[in-house]
Enzyme design. Structure first.
Site, PDB file in Angstrom:
ATOM      1  N   ASP A 166       0.865  -1.162   0.000  1.00  0.00           N
ATOM      2  CA  ASP A 166       0.000   0.000   0.000  1.00  0.00           C
ATOM      3  C   ASP A 166       0.915   1.229   0.000  1.00  0.00           C
ATOM      4  O   ASP A 166       2.097   1.127   0.344  1.00  0.00           O
ATOM      5  CB  ASP A 166      -0.881  -0.038   1.251  1.00  0.00           C
ATOM      6  CG  ASP A 166      -1.692   1.215   1.409  1.00  0.00           C
ATOM      7  OD1 ASP A 166      -2.409   1.603   0.478  1.00  0.00           O
ATOM      8  OD2 ASP A 166      -1.601   1.838   2.493  1.00  0.00           O
ATOM      9  N   ASP A 187      -0.132   5.180   0.815  1.00  0.00           N
ATOM     10  CA  ASP A 187      -0.390   6.152   1.882  1.00  0.00           C
ATOM     11  C   ASP A 187      -0.564   5.443   3.218  1.00  0.00           C
ATOM     12  O   ASP A 187      -1.431   4.574   3.365  1.00  0.00           O
ATOM     13  CB  ASP A 187      -1.649   6.952   1.564  1.00  0.00           C
ATOM     14  CG  ASP A 187      -1.529   7.733   0.261  1.00  0.00           C
ATOM     15  OD1 ASP A 187      -0.688   8.640   0.204  1.00  0.00           O
ATOM     16  OD2 ASP A 187      -2.262   7.413  -0.696  1.00  0.00           O
ATOM     17  N   ASP A 200      -1.703  -0.939   5.984  1.00  0.00           N
ATOM     18  CA  ASP A 200      -1.959  -0.386   7.315  1.00  0.00           C
ATOM     19  C   ASP A 200      -3.432  -0.329   7.691  1.00  0.00           C
ATOM     20  O   ASP A 200      -3.759   0.087   8.797  1.00  0.00           O
ATOM     21  CB  ASP A 200      -1.389   1.041   7.393  1.00  0.00           C
ATOM     22  CG  ASP A 200      -2.153   2.007   6.486  1.00  0.00           C
ATOM     23  OD1 ASP A 200      -2.197   1.755   5.263  1.00  0.00           O
ATOM     24  OD2 ASP A 200      -2.718   2.991   6.995  1.00  0.00           O
TER      25      ASP A 200
END
Length: 227
Positions: A12, A14, A174
């Site tokens: 991922d 951001d 995240d």
């Protein structure tokens, strides 16, 4: 250390590779100001990041007590993108240990790619400005694949575009979109506790949780041993 040749690691962007919330929330707040609303504090808005620009606008306006109606004001989205591109790397930086860890994983033979809900052009611009492009075989936003996260097709196709095998892939993220993507794709997932996750890291359903990016190689090794 174990050879990682043939292993693909999909990241991922951001909240996992880069701390981009300051620039994204900065743009959101400038859009709110245009509409006459007060800014949202960065500390309470970080969780809004990671689901794409439209989701950021929609939820960001809601937190400010406003409504974002794209159909009524389509130009606002274009203003958001233009403003964000102009400020895309003003405050955004890779998280601590990212560059060194990516170098180490590449040196062990791993294929690295990015699977993000951020548009591909924006992702490639940011990654280029932060001098991270050399690390990745492909950067795949939702416009480059057939589905967006948490659909498993996103990460499967990103891995394939990178020349990798989804059967020998690991997802790193995240948030619930990342663990959901990995689960739907049938691949293991490493959760980064320092990102923008919308629920506590231990509740995301990942296979391993790390508190520092430098811990990622050991986590990948542990997952591969389990398999």
């Amino acid at each position: 250390m174990n050879d990682l040749t043939g292993v693909t690691i999909a990241f991922d962007l951001d909240g996992t590779l880069v701390d981009s919330a300051p620039d994204l929330i900065g743009t959101l707040n400038r859009m709110l100001a245009i509409e006459g609303f007060a800014p949202v504090p960065l500390s309470s808005a970080r969780h809004l990041v990671g689901h794409g620009a439209r989701a950021l606008l929609r939820h960001g306006f809601a937190e400010a007590g406003a409504t974002w109606d794209e159909a009524a004001r389509p130009e606002l989205f274009d203003h958001f993108i233009a403003d964000y591109v102009a400020h895309i790397d003003h405050l955004t930086r890779p998280f601590e240990g990212v560059v060194e860890t990516l170098d180490a994983l590449s040196a062990r033979g791993a294929i690295l790619c990015v699977a993000t809900n951020k548009r591909t052009d924006l992702s490639e611009t940011l990654i280029g400005k932060l001098d991270l492009a050399r690390h990745f075989a492909v950067v795949a936003g939702p416009d480059r694949v057939s589905a967006r996260k948490p659909d498993g097709a996103h990460v499967i196709e990103a891995v394939q575009l990178a020349g990798g095998d989804p059967a020998r892939a690991v997802m790193v993220g995240d948030a619930s979109t990342d663990t959901g993507t990995a689960r739907n794709a049938g691949i293991p997932c490493v959760v980064c506790s320092f990102g923008y996750g919308d629920v506590p890291p231990e509740q995301l359903g990942g296979d391993v949780t790390i508190d520092r990016f430098a811990d990622l190689p050991a986590a990948v090794d542990a997952l591969l041993l389990r398999r």
